[in-house]
Design a protein around this motif. Structure first.
Motif, PDB file in Angstrom:
ATOM      1  N   MET A   5      32.674  28.612  34.433  1.00  0.00           N
ATOM      2  CA  MET A   5      33.511  29.817  34.457  1.00  0.00           C
ATOM      3  C   MET A   5      33.265  30.684  33.217  1.00  0.00           C
ATOM      4  O   MET A   5      33.295  31.910  33.299  1.00  0.00           O
ATOM      5  CB  MET A   5      34.988  29.437  34.560  1.00  0.00           C
ATOM      6  CG  MET A   5      35.345  28.773  35.892  1.00  0.00           C
ATOM      7  SD  MET A   5      34.855  29.730  37.329  1.00  0.00           S
ATOM      8  CE  MET A   5      35.953  31.103  37.206  1.00  0.00           C
ATOM      9  N   ASP A   6      33.004  30.038  32.063  1.00  0.00           N
ATOM     10  CA  ASP A   6      32.689  30.804  30.856  1.00  0.00           C
ATOM     11  C   ASP A   6      31.378  31.560  31.011  1.00  0.00           C
ATOM     12  O   ASP A   6      31.261  32.707  30.576  1.00  0.00           O
ATOM     13  CB  ASP A   6      32.620  29.882  29.637  1.00  0.00           C
ATOM     14  CG  ASP A   6      33.974  29.353  29.227  1.00  0.00           C
ATOM     15  OD1 ASP A   6      34.998  29.958  29.633  1.00  0.00           O
ATOM     16  OD2 ASP A   6      34.019  28.334  28.513  1.00  0.00           O
ATOM     17  N   ALA A  11      28.495  36.603  32.047  1.00  0.00           N
ATOM     18  CA  ALA A  11      27.586  37.384  32.880  1.00  0.00           C
ATOM     19  C   ALA A  11      28.265  38.652  33.387  1.00  0.00           C
ATOM     20  O   ALA A  11      27.640  39.704  33.465  1.00  0.00           O
ATOM     21  CB  ALA A  11      27.088  36.546  34.051  1.00  0.00           C
ATOM     22  N   GLU A  12      29.540  38.566  33.729  1.00  0.00           N
ATOM     23  CA  GLU A  12      30.246  39.739  34.225  1.00  0.00           C
ATOM     24  C   GLU A  12      30.426  40.784  33.135  1.00  0.00           C
ATOM     25  O   GLU A  12      30.379  41.979  33.391  1.00  0.00           O
ATOM     26  CB  GLU A  12      31.616  39.346  34.769  1.00  0.00           C
ATOM     27  CG  GLU A  12      31.555  38.663  36.106  1.00  0.00           C
ATOM     28  CD  GLU A  12      32.934  38.210  36.567  1.00  0.00           C
ATOM     29  OE1 GLU A  12      33.900  38.314  35.783  1.00  0.00           O
ATOM     30  OE2 GLU A  12      33.031  37.764  37.705  1.00  0.00           O
ATOM     31  N   GLY A  13      30.641  40.335  31.898  1.00  0.00           N
ATOM     32  CA  GLY A  13      30.972  41.282  30.846  1.00  0.00           C
ATOM     33  C   GLY A  13      29.788  41.816  30.077  1.00  0.00           C
ATOM     34  O   GLY A  13      29.699  43.003  29.805  1.00  0.00           O
ATOM     35  N   GLU A  14      28.843  40.960  29.710  1.00  0.00           N
ATOM     36  CA  GLU A  14      27.829  41.362  28.749  1.00  0.00           C
ATOM     37  C   GLU A  14      26.394  41.224  29.242  1.00  0.00           C
ATOM     38  O   GLU A  14      25.556  42.048  28.932  1.00  0.00           O
ATOM     39  CB  GLU A  14      27.993  40.528  27.477  1.00  0.00           C
ATOM     40  CG  GLU A  14      29.342  40.686  26.826  1.00  0.00           C
ATOM     41  CD  GLU A  14      29.555  39.677  25.710  1.00  0.00           C
ATOM     42  OE1 GLU A  14      28.560  39.082  25.264  1.00  0.00           O
ATOM     43  OE2 GLU A  14      30.696  39.492  25.301  1.00  0.00           O
ATOM     44  N   LEU A  15      26.097  40.187  29.981  1.00  0.00           N
ATOM     45  CA  LEU A  15      24.706  39.888  30.317  1.00  0.00           C
ATOM     46  C   LEU A  15      24.120  40.890  31.307  1.00  0.00           C
ATOM     47  O   LEU A  15      23.030  41.409  31.108  1.00  0.00           O
ATOM     48  CB  LEU A  15      24.604  38.460  30.872  1.00  0.00           C
ATOM     49  CG  LEU A  15      23.214  37.945  31.168  1.00  0.00           C
ATOM     50  CD1 LEU A  15      22.406  37.883  29.879  1.00  0.00           C
ATOM     51  CD2 LEU A  15      23.280  36.576  31.793  1.00  0.00           C
ATOM     52  N   ILE A  16      24.843  41.166  32.385  1.00  0.00           N
ATOM     53  CA  ILE A  16      24.351  42.070  33.425  1.00  0.00           C
ATOM     54  C   ILE A  16      25.353  43.212  33.549  1.00  0.00           C
ATOM     55  O   ILE A  16      26.284  43.145  34.341  1.00  0.00           O
ATOM     56  CB  ILE A  16      24.193  41.340  34.773  1.00  0.00           C
ATOM     57  CG1 ILE A  16      23.382  40.061  34.611  1.00  0.00           C
ATOM     58  CG2 ILE A  16      23.542  42.252  35.797  1.00  0.00           C
ATOM     59  CD1 ILE A  16      23.357  39.196  35.835  1.00  0.00           C
ATOM     60  N   THR A  29      35.948  31.043  44.991  1.00  0.00           N
ATOM     61  CA  THR A  29      35.651  32.015  43.946  1.00  0.00           C
ATOM     62  C   THR A  29      34.480  31.614  43.047  1.00  0.00           C
ATOM     63  O   THR A  29      33.556  32.400  42.867  1.00  0.00           O
ATOM     64  CB  THR A  29      36.907  32.273  43.111  1.00  0.00           C
ATOM     65  OG1 THR A  29      37.941  32.693  44.000  1.00  0.00           O
ATOM     66  CG2 THR A  29      36.670  33.348  42.086  1.00  0.00           C
ATOM     67  N   PRO A  30      34.448  30.414  42.464  1.00  0.00           N
ATOM     68  CA  PRO A  30      33.307  30.105  41.579  1.00  0.00           C
ATOM     69  C   PRO A  30      31.979  30.027  42.326  1.00  0.00           C
ATOM     70  O   PRO A  30      30.966  30.506  41.838  1.00  0.00           O
ATOM     71  CB  PRO A  30      33.654  28.752  40.972  1.00  0.00           C
ATOM     72  CG  PRO A  30      35.093  28.535  41.217  1.00  0.00           C
ATOM     73  CD  PRO A  30      35.457  29.360  42.408  1.00  0.00           C
ATOM     74  N   VAL A  31      31.990  29.460  43.543  1.00  0.00           N
ATOM     75  CA  VAL A  31      30.737  29.311  44.287  1.00  0.00           C
ATOM     76  C   VAL A  31      30.193  30.678  44.701  1.00  0.00           C
ATOM     77  O   VAL A  31      29.012  30.967  44.529  1.00  0.00           O
ATOM     78  CB  VAL A  31      30.951  28.414  45.523  1.00  0.00           C
ATOM     79  CG1 VAL A  31      29.705  28.383  46.385  1.00  0.00           C
ATOM     80  CG2 VAL A  31      31.342  27.021  45.109  1.00  0.00           C
ATOM     81  N   GLY A  32      31.030  31.541  45.209  1.00  0.00           N
ATOM     82  CA  GLY A  32      30.587  32.863  45.624  1.00  0.00           C
ATOM     83  C   GLY A  32      30.082  33.691  44.468  1.00  0.00           C
ATOM     84  O   GLY A  32      29.069  34.377  44.570  1.00  0.00           O
ATOM     85  N   THR A  33      30.780  33.615  43.350  1.00  0.00           N
ATOM     86  CA  THR A  33      30.358  34.384  42.177  1.00  0.00           C
ATOM     87  C   THR A  33      29.033  33.865  41.641  1.00  0.00           C
ATOM     88  O   THR A  33      28.144  34.655  41.312  1.00  0.00           O
ATOM     89  CB  THR A  33      31.442  34.305  41.088  1.00  0.00           C
ATOM     90  OG1 THR A  33      32.685  34.716  41.657  1.00  0.00           O
ATOM     91  CG2 THR A  33      31.106  35.201  39.924  1.00  0.00           C
ATOM     92  N   MET A  34      28.873  32.544  41.548  1.00  0.00           N
ATOM     93  CA  MET A  34      27.612  31.987  41.053  1.00  0.00           C
ATOM     94  C   MET A  34      26.460  32.341  41.987  1.00  0.00           C
ATOM     95  O   MET A  34      25.360  32.652  41.536  1.00  0.00           O
ATOM     96  CB  MET A  34      27.725  30.465  40.902  1.00  0.00           C
ATOM     97  CG  MET A  34      28.541  30.058  39.720  1.00  0.00           C
ATOM     98  SD  MET A  34      28.829  28.283  39.490  1.00  0.00           S
ATOM     99  CE  MET A  34      27.724  27.461  40.533  1.00  0.00           C
ATOM    100  N   PHE A  35      26.699  32.302  43.307  1.00  0.00           N
ATOM    101  CA  PHE A  35      25.651  32.625  44.274  1.00  0.00           C
ATOM    102  C   PHE A  35      25.236  34.082  44.146  1.00  0.00           C
ATOM    103  O   PHE A  35      24.051  34.405  44.149  1.00  0.00           O
ATOM    104  CB  PHE A  35      26.149  32.318  45.688  1.00  0.00           C
ATOM    105  CG  PHE A  35      25.085  32.429  46.737  1.00  0.00           C
ATOM    106  CD1 PHE A  35      24.074  31.492  46.815  1.00  0.00           C
ATOM    107  CD2 PHE A  35      25.085  33.477  47.633  1.00  0.00           C
ATOM    108  CE1 PHE A  35      23.090  31.585  47.775  1.00  0.00           C
ATOM    109  CE2 PHE A  35      24.108  33.587  48.598  1.00  0.00           C
ATOM    110  CZ  PHE A  35      23.106  32.636  48.657  1.00  0.00           C
TER     111      PHE A  35
END
Length: 97
Positions: A5-6, A11-16, A29-35
């Motif tokens: 989750m970290d 990734a949501e804030g800084e990486l992309i 939620t975690p699986v969909g976001t990671m995919f």
């Protein structure tokens, strides 16, 4: 699970910057976001591979005994990766709407 989750939050804030994938219905939620972020990273890797192939083509040995097909392998794999991830992103976003 907290480390995953970290990484997603990073990734949501800084990486992309500027990428906010659409949620896929039926996935947690975690699986969909990671995919979704995995597909975006696959597209970025394809762009990097294509760029590296162009670089190798520019600096390669142009003589008769130089390995001339290697840059085209990099560029082909990069373009295939971009097409694969782009089509999957399009399909999943059309399903999610």
């Amino acid at each position: 699970m907290q480390a995953v989750m970290d990484m997603i939050t990073f990734a949501e804030g800084e990486l992309i910057p500027g990428t906010k994938p659409t949620q896929i219905p039926g996935l947690s939620t975690p699986v969909g976001t990671m995919f979704n972020y995995g597909l975006w990273l696959l597209m970025l890797a394809g762009a990097g591979g294509t760029g590296f192939g162009v670089y190798k083509l520019a600096v390669s040995d142009k003589s008769r005994n130089g390995g001339g097909s290697e840059p085209f392998k990099w560029m082909g794999a990069g373009v295939a990766s971009i097409l694969l991830s782009g089509s999957l992103i399009t399909i999943l976003n059309s399903i999610a709407k």
